[in-house]
Design a protein around this motif. Structure first.
Motif, PDB file in Angstrom:
ATOM      1  N   VAL A  49       0.831  -1.201   0.000  1.00 59.41           N
ATOM      2  CA  VAL A  49       0.000   0.000   0.000  1.00 59.41           C
ATOM      3  C   VAL A  49       0.863   1.248   0.000  1.00 59.41           C
ATOM      4  O   VAL A  49       2.059   1.204   0.301  1.00 59.41           O
ATOM      5  N   HIS A  50       0.225   2.350  -0.342  1.00 61.91           N
ATOM      6  CA  HIS A  50       0.876   3.656  -0.377  1.00 61.91           C
ATOM      7  C   HIS A  50       0.112   4.537   0.601  1.00 61.91           C
ATOM      8  O   HIS A  50      -1.124   4.548   0.602  1.00 61.91           O
ATOM      9  N   THR A  51       0.837   5.259   1.442  1.00 65.89           N
ATOM     10  CA  THR A  51       0.218   5.970   2.560  1.00 65.89           C
ATOM     11  C   THR A  51       0.550   7.448   2.497  1.00 65.89           C
ATOM     12  O   THR A  51       1.703   7.819   2.289  1.00 65.89           O
ATOM     13  N   VAL A  52      -0.471   8.276   2.715  1.00 63.10           N
ATOM     14  CA  VAL A  52      -0.304   9.723   2.776  1.00 63.10           C
ATOM     15  C   VAL A  52      -0.355  10.134   4.248  1.00 63.10           C
ATOM     16  O   VAL A  52      -1.252   9.723   4.984  1.00 63.10           O
ATOM     17  N   TYR A  53       0.624  10.938   4.641  1.00 55.22           N
ATOM     18  CA  TYR A  53       0.717  11.430   6.019  1.00 55.22           C
ATOM     19  C   TYR A  53       0.623  12.948   6.044  1.00 55.22           C
ATOM     20  O   TYR A  53       1.113  13.612   5.124  1.00 55.22           O
ATOM     21  N   VAL A  54       0.052  13.468   7.120  1.00 52.89           N
ATOM     22  CA  VAL A  54       0.182  14.893   7.412  1.00 52.89           C
ATOM     23  C   VAL A  54       1.066  15.007   8.655  1.00 52.89           C
ATOM     24  O   VAL A  54       0.932  14.224   9.590  1.00 52.89           O
ATOM     25  N   HIS A  55       1.987  15.951   8.613  1.00 52.85           N
ATOM     26  CA  HIS A  55       2.865  16.232   9.748  1.00 52.85           C
ATOM     27  C   HIS A  55       2.358  17.516  10.392  1.00 52.85           C
ATOM     28  O   HIS A  55       2.143  18.523   9.700  1.00 52.85           O
ATOM     29  N   VAL A  56       2.136  17.459  11.702  1.00 54.58           N
ATOM     30  CA  VAL A  56       1.547  18.601  12.411  1.00 54.58           C
ATOM     31  C   VAL A  56       2.256  18.830  13.737  1.00 54.58           C
ATOM     32  O   VAL A  56       2.085  18.064  14.673  1.00 54.58           O
ATOM     33  N   THR A  57       3.059  19.826  13.803  1.00 54.98           N
ATOM     34  CA  THR A  57       3.815  20.246  14.982  1.00 54.98           C
ATOM     35  C   THR A  57       4.679  19.118  15.538  1.00 54.98           C
ATOM     36  O   THR A  57       4.643  17.990  15.061  1.00 54.98           O
ATOM     37  N   LYS A  58       5.421  19.399  16.555  1.00 54.57           N
ATOM     38  CA  LYS A  58       6.223  18.368  17.213  1.00 54.57           C
ATOM     39  C   LYS A  58       5.456  17.712  18.342  1.00 54.57           C
ATOM     40  O   LYS A  58       5.894  16.732  18.922  1.00 54.57           O
ATOM     41  N   PHE A  59       4.266  18.262  18.670  1.00 54.91           N
ATOM     42  CA  PHE A  59       3.472  17.719  19.768  1.00 54.91           C
ATOM     43  C   PHE A  59       2.237  16.976  19.274  1.00 54.91           C
ATOM     44  O   PHE A  59       1.570  16.295  20.032  1.00 54.91           O
ATOM     45  N   GLY A  60       1.904  17.129  17.995  1.00 55.40           N
ATOM     46  CA  GLY A  60       0.722  16.496  17.435  1.00 55.40           C
ATOM     47  C   GLY A  60      -0.485  17.417  17.504  1.00 55.40           C
ATOM     48  O   GLY A  60      -0.547  18.337  18.322  1.00 55.40           O
ATOM     49  N   ASP A  61      -1.420  17.183  16.626  1.00 55.68           N
ATOM     50  CA  ASP A  61      -2.665  17.947  16.572  1.00 55.68           C
ATOM     51  C   ASP A  61      -3.681  17.061  15.856  1.00 55.68           C
ATOM     52  O   ASP A  61      -3.872  17.147  14.652  1.00 55.68           O
ATOM     53  N   ALA A  62      -4.314  16.167  16.637  1.00 58.85           N
ATOM     54  CA  ALA A  62      -5.241  15.195  16.059  1.00 58.85           C
ATOM     55  C   ALA A  62      -6.412  15.882  15.369  1.00 58.85           C
ATOM     56  O   ALA A  62      -6.877  15.416  14.324  1.00 58.85           O
ATOM     57  N   GLY A  63      -6.884  16.999  15.930  1.00 57.83           N
ATOM     58  CA  GLY A  63      -7.998  17.718  15.316  1.00 57.83           C
ATOM     59  C   GLY A  63      -7.652  18.223  13.931  1.00 57.83           C
ATOM     60  O   GLY A  63      -8.442  18.074  12.986  1.00 57.83           O
ATOM     61  N   ARG A  64      -6.492  18.826  13.796  1.00 55.83           N
ATOM     62  CA  ARG A  64      -6.078  19.300  12.473  1.00 55.83           C
ATOM     63  C   ARG A  64      -5.914  18.124  11.514  1.00 55.83           C
ATOM     64  O   ARG A  64      -6.333  18.174  10.363  1.00 55.83           O
ATOM     65  N   ALA A  65      -5.312  17.037  11.981  1.00 57.74           N
ATOM     66  CA  ALA A  65      -5.140  15.861  11.128  1.00 57.74           C
ATOM     67  C   ALA A  65      -6.492  15.347  10.639  1.00 57.74           C
ATOM     68  O   ALA A  65      -6.643  14.997   9.465  1.00 57.74           O
ATOM     69  N   GLU A  66      -7.486  15.320  11.501  1.00 56.67           N
ATOM     70  CA  GLU A  66      -8.825  14.868  11.108  1.00 56.67           C
ATOM     71  C   GLU A  66      -9.430  15.799  10.059  1.00 56.67           C
ATOM     72  O   GLU A  66     -10.036  15.339   9.080  1.00 56.67           O
ATOM     73  N   ARG A  67      -9.271  17.103  10.243  1.00 50.16           N
ATOM     74  CA  ARG A  67      -9.824  18.061   9.273  1.00 50.16           C
ATOM     75  C   ARG A  67      -9.121  17.933   7.918  1.00 50.16           C
ATOM     76  O   ARG A  67      -9.766  17.977   6.868  1.00 50.16           O
ATOM     77  N   LEU A  68      -7.803  17.769   7.940  1.00 48.00           N
ATOM     78  CA  LEU A  68      -7.058  17.610   6.686  1.00 48.00           C
ATOM     79  C   LEU A  68      -7.443  16.311   5.986  1.00 48.00           C
ATOM     80  O   LEU A  68      -7.612  16.274   4.766  1.00 48.00           O
ATOM     81  N   ALA A  69      -7.584  15.238   6.752  1.00 51.63           N
ATOM     82  CA  ALA A  69      -7.990  13.964   6.168  1.00 51.63           C
ATOM     83  C   ALA A  69      -9.356  14.093   5.506  1.00 51.63           C
ATOM     84  O   ALA A  69      -9.556  13.635   4.370  1.00 51.63           O
ATOM     85  N   ALA A  70     -10.292  14.724   6.184  1.00 50.96           N
ATOM     86  CA  ALA A  70     -11.646  14.886   5.632  1.00 50.96           C
ATOM     87  C   ALA A  70     -11.621  15.692   4.336  1.00 50.96           C
ATOM     88  O   ALA A  70     -12.402  15.437   3.421  1.00 50.96           O
ATOM     89  N   ALA A  71     -10.705  16.652   4.241  1.00 53.46           N
ATOM     90  CA  ALA A  71     -10.632  17.511   3.057  1.00 53.46           C
ATOM     91  C   ALA A  71     -10.242  16.734   1.796  1.00 53.46           C
ATOM     92  O   ALA A  71     -10.516  17.186   0.691  1.00 53.46           O
ATOM     93  N   ILE A  72      -9.620  15.567   1.965  1.00 50.74           N
ATOM     94  CA  ILE A  72      -9.242  14.765   0.787  1.00 50.74           C
ATOM     95  C   ILE A  72     -10.050  13.459   0.713  1.00 50.74           C
ATOM     96  O   ILE A  72      -9.692  12.543  -0.025  1.00 50.74           O
TER      97      ILE A  72
END
Length: 198
Positions: free
Chosen positions: A163-186
């Motif tokens: 499989v091929h996987t797309v990742y979003v990198h968000v800060t050094k502490f993480g930001d699950a909310g932003r990751a969820e919003r970015l995932a939904a956008a695609i």
């Protein structure tokens, strides 16, 4: 992207589809840096030939450590991938290169096509928009998008997958909310817990 926190947000068996989703995410960055970094493991002579046509000046080396059978000294791949014979390359594979900058804008798609069955990665760095109302702030040193080909781990060279996987990198502490919003956008979703960015 340093020691960012990365979230897997899309997986597919189609590398072109994964690339298209990664590019959509790149369009959501408030600012994207020009540099695009790539790395790959090349398991066959044909893989090396395709990649050498795109990245002849990358520093290619053996995957894993190799030592001289008599002296124990570390062996490095020293041949020029542009002029090495098939026999020389056949004796040397698998080869790898890590953290090489693509020479020209638009070469990302060529890179995706050149990758064989070994794991590979493309990273686009930048920063996400500030969203103070949601508690999300840009982190220019750690934000970005990563496409991992033939692996389902952010540290792509550790595990081969189909499989091929797309990742979003968000800060050094993480930001699950932003990751969820970015995932939904695609049209994706957060597919697992946070991973350490590489």
């Amino acid at each position: 992207m340093g020691n960012s926190v990365a979230y897997p947000v899309y997986r597919t068996t189609d590398p072109a589809e994964a690339y298209a989703k990664a590019r959509l995410l790149c369009g959501l960055l408030a600012r994207r840096y020009a540099e695009v970094r790539v790395g790959a493991e090349l398991g066959t002579v044909a893989d090396v030939r395709r990649m050498a046509a795109l990245l002849p000046d990358a520093i290619y080396d053996h995957t894993g450590m190799r030592t001289h059978p008599e002296t124990g000294e570390f062996l490095y791949f020293e041949a020029d991938v542009r002029t090495a014979t098939d026999a020389e390359l056949g004796a040397a594979v698998p080869l790898e290169f890590v953290c090489t900058e693509l020479p020209a804008a638009g070469d990302e798609e060529e890179f995706v096509r050149a990758v064989g069955a070994g794991p590979a990665s493309i990273s686009w760095e930048g920063c996400w928009p500030d969203e103070p109302e949601l508690g999300s702030h840009a982190s220019p040193k750690y934000d970005g998008v990563q496409l991992v080909l033939n692996s389902d781990e952010c540290e792509w060279s550790r595990k081969v997958s189909e499989v091929h996987t797309v990742y979003v990198h968000v800060t050094k502490f993480g930001d699950a909310g932003r990751a969820e919003r970015l995932a939904a956008a695609i049209g994706g979703s957060v597919l697992g817990g946070p991973e350490r960015g590489c």
